[in-house]
Design a protein around this motif. Structure first.
Motif, PDB file in Angstrom:
ATOM      1  N   GLU A  87       0.850  -1.183   0.000  1.00  0.00           N
ATOM      2  CA  GLU A  87       0.000   0.000   0.000  1.00  0.00           C
ATOM      3  C   GLU A  87       0.890   1.238   0.000  1.00  0.00           C
ATOM      4  O   GLU A  87       1.999   1.211   0.537  1.00  0.00           O
ATOM      5  CB  GLU A  87      -0.913   0.010   1.229  1.00  0.00           C
ATOM      6  CG  GLU A  87      -2.038   1.018   1.147  1.00  0.00           C
ATOM      7  CD  GLU A  87      -3.100   0.804   2.222  1.00  0.00           C
ATOM      8  OE1 GLU A  87      -3.943   1.689   2.388  1.00  0.00           O
ATOM      9  OE2 GLU A  87      -3.071  -0.248   2.897  1.00  0.00           O
ATOM     10  N   THR A  92      -1.214   4.044   4.169  1.00  0.00           N
ATOM     11  CA  THR A  92      -1.032   2.880   5.042  1.00  0.00           C
ATOM     12  C   THR A  92      -1.421   3.231   6.469  1.00  0.00           C
ATOM     13  O   THR A  92      -0.902   4.189   7.036  1.00  0.00           O
ATOM     14  CB  THR A  92       0.424   2.392   5.004  1.00  0.00           C
ATOM     15  OG1 THR A  92       0.809   2.116   3.658  1.00  0.00           O
ATOM     16  CG2 THR A  92       0.583   1.115   5.831  1.00  0.00           C
ATOM     17  N   LYS A 141       4.764   1.105  -2.970  1.00  0.00           N
ATOM     18  CA  LYS A 141       3.732   0.365  -2.242  1.00  0.00           C
ATOM     19  C   LYS A 141       4.315  -0.652  -1.247  1.00  0.00           C
ATOM     20  O   LYS A 141       3.618  -1.577  -0.823  1.00  0.00           O
ATOM     21  CB  LYS A 141       2.759  -0.338  -3.203  1.00  0.00           C
ATOM     22  CG  LYS A 141       1.900   0.617  -4.010  1.00  0.00           C
ATOM     23  CD  LYS A 141       0.863  -0.130  -4.805  1.00  0.00           C
ATOM     24  CE  LYS A 141      -0.035   0.836  -5.593  1.00  0.00           C
ATOM     25  NZ  LYS A 141      -1.043   0.107  -6.388  1.00  0.00           N
TER      26      LYS A 141
END
Length: 252
Positions: A87, A92, A141
């Motif tokens: 993420e 996050t 990510k």
């Protein structure tokens, strides 16, 4: 002693060391799977296989488990427990970030700290920390996950210099993606393993590599070969690798 042994790489390592006659101490949060694995190992290989419920984020529980193990000699500690989330950094959930650090880094450090004194007294032992290629090259990510694995590498490298003079080995294992349930949590889209294709490792292969170096002064295991080459190049020319690797890095 193997943490995160209820499934995936941890469970596969437990089976493979048992085939060589090693007794095992297995820990994880889910005792039902540990119980099944322990029973299977004892029945199939005739070795002792103890198991304990242990949540790496619960440092009191970690200490209690080590106390319950008592004087049992731990020749090899494999810190395998860990998880990740794919993420973007800005979105996050910070509670998840904290839990990731508690599991992947602080729990690993605390358990190692508790197991080390007996190894130091015997002047023998082996600490194997499962890190990641994400600890060599951070990608989009995976900011929090990569940060935990960079931390594991830094901790392991310093620890190695501290304990190698007395005969204790410290090895870091840096695999790329492994086909385990890790990605059930990490990859919400469910597409990552398919996207990276031929780079995906089988847990049996990774476990065999790790079991094969137990008791030996191996600094690192880096898999797969291609990712290891790229991570080495990254140390020399990070901008070039980030530019040409952009498409591959964004497959999450």
């Amino acid at each position: 002693m193997i943490t995160g042994a209820s499934n995936g790489l941890g469970a596969e390592m437990a089976r493979q060391v048992a085939t060589q006659g090693a007794h095992t101490i297995l820990t994880a949060r889910r005792t039902e799977k540990l119980a099944e694995l322990s029973t299977q190992i004892q029945a199939d290989y005739g070795v002792i296989s103890a198991y304990y419920k242990m949540d790496m984020t619960n440092f009191v529980e970690v200490e209690e488990v080590v106390q319950r193990i008592g004087d049992t000699k731990i020749d090899v500690l494999v810190n395998c427990a860990g998880f990740g989330i794919f993420e973007e950094a800005v979105t996050t959930d910070f509670v998840t970030v904290e839990r990731m650090f508690d599991t992947n880094v602080l729990g690993l450090m605390r358990l190692t700290q508790l197991v080390l004194p007996s190894m130091l007294a015997r002047k023998s032992g082996h600490i194997i920390n499962i890190a990641s290629q994400a600890g060599k090259i951070a990608t989009p990510k995976s900011s929090a996950y990569a940060a935990t694995k960079f931390a594991v590498l830094g901790y392991s490298n310093a620890l190695r210099m501290e304990v190698s003079p007395v005969g204790i080995h410290v090895t870091t294992v840096n695999p790329g993606p492994i086909a385990t349930s890790f990605f059930d949590i990490a990859d919400k889209s469910g597409d990552y393993l398919n996207n990276v294709g031929f780079l995906v490792l089988k847990p049996e292969k990774v476990a065999a590599k790790i079991v094969g170096i137990m008791g030996k002064p191996k600094r690192e295991i880096n898999l797969p070969f291609l990712m290891n080459i790229i991570s080495r190049m990254y140390q020399v020319m990070p901008r070039v690798i980030e530019f040409f690797g952009k498409g591959a890095f964004e497959k999450k």
